[in-house]
Design a protein around this motif. Structure first.
Motif, PDB file in Angstrom:
ATOM      1  N   ASN A 204      13.196 -65.647  42.468  1.00 38.47           N
ATOM      2  CA  ASN A 204      13.238 -65.703  41.006  1.00 38.47           C
ATOM      3  C   ASN A 204      11.885 -66.047  40.386  1.00 38.47           C
ATOM      4  O   ASN A 204      11.686 -65.867  39.186  1.00 38.47           O
ATOM      5  CB  ASN A 204      14.293 -66.716  40.547  1.00 38.47           C
TER       6      ASN A 204
ATOM      7  N   SER B  36      15.722 -60.958  40.272  1.00 39.78           N
ATOM      8  CA  SER B  36      16.710 -61.985  39.960  1.00 39.78           C
ATOM      9  C   SER B  36      17.707 -62.114  41.103  1.00 39.78           C
ATOM     10  O   SER B  36      18.232 -61.118  41.597  1.00 39.78           O
ATOM     11  CB  SER B  36      17.448 -61.629  38.661  1.00 39.78           C
TER      12      SER B  36
ATOM     13  N   LYS C  39      20.888 -64.933  42.612  1.00 36.20           N
ATOM     14  CA  LYS C  39      21.775 -65.989  42.125  1.00 36.20           C
ATOM     15  C   LYS C  39      22.293 -66.816  43.288  1.00 36.20           C
ATOM     16  O   LYS C  39      22.579 -66.303  44.361  1.00 36.20           O
ATOM     17  CB  LYS C  39      22.951 -65.373  41.364  1.00 36.20           C
TER      18      LYS C  39
END
Length: 217
Positions: free
Chosen positions: A51, A106, A108
């Motif tokens: 990220n 990105s 998660k």
């Protein structure tokens, strides 16, 4: 099934002497093996690094390169290879085939997993943690900070992470001149800083903030 691990630290003064005071921090953990903890820490670290990527690398394709308005030479009769545009990827100064374009990186990780990874890492590095009584500096002096850390047996050739309840200007400015020191707030810890730190220097007041922030949901 969750359990609790309590870490007890002796509180040191900036003079290097151990006070009679002790403090403790309780970290919730899962009843799993060490390999599972290492896997979670590794995942959280990779997610953070992923990220952090800016994704600003950019190359020009043949349609974006300047030029290419006319055919360089006629199709037949020159003896040279046929060419339709000087923006071709085959030409010097031409476009780039399949080059990088700006993109958003990105990844998660679940909030509970990240907090568990931080707790597991703090527990694993408990031998590297030093708890100090008072980190309030009234003046902005790097020499004073260096003297205090030397007194506590901290080698400034190694990476040092200072964890405080809130960042005071004098401490922050004093630490800026030493490239191996990073100052962070207790409610803003990150996996990478803890991993690379040889010494984790924590203000006593920060322990309660860490417990409240990372033991929650």
């Amino acid at each position: 099934m969750s359990s609790e691990k309590t870490l007890i630290f002796s509180v040191k003064d900036l003079s290097g002497e151990e006070s009679k005071d002790t403090t403790a921090i309780t970290l919730k953990s899962k009843k799993k093996n060490e390999a599972t903890d290492n896997y979670l820490i590794h995942r959280a670290f990779l997610t953070q690094r992923h990220n952090e990527r800016q994704g600003t690398a950019n190359t020009l394709t043949r349609s974006e390169v300047r030029g290419g308005g006319r055919k360089p030479w006629r199709q037949k009769g020159t003896g040279r290879a046929r060419a339709g545009s000087n923006t071709s990827p085959l030409w010097k100064g031409g476009g780039v085939s399949f080059g990088p374009k700006p993109k958003i990186f990105s990844n998660k990780i679940n909030r509970k997993e990240r907090k568990l990874a931080l707790r597991s890492l703090l527990f694993a590095k408990r031998e590297n943690i030093i708890v100090a009584n008072n980190l309030n500096y009234t003046t902005c002096k790097t020499s004073l900070l260096k003297k205090n850390l030397d007194t506590l047996g901290i080698d400034l050739r190694e990476n040092v992470l200072i964890v405080v309840p809130k960042i005071e200007r004098n401490l922050f400015k004093s630490a800026q001149n030493i490239r191996t020191i990073r100052v962070t707030m207790a409610n803003n810890l990150n996996i990478r800083q803890i991993l690379i730190a040889k010494y984790i220097f924590i203000a006593k007041e920060s322990l309660q903030i860490i417990e409240d922030t990372y033991n929650g949901q």
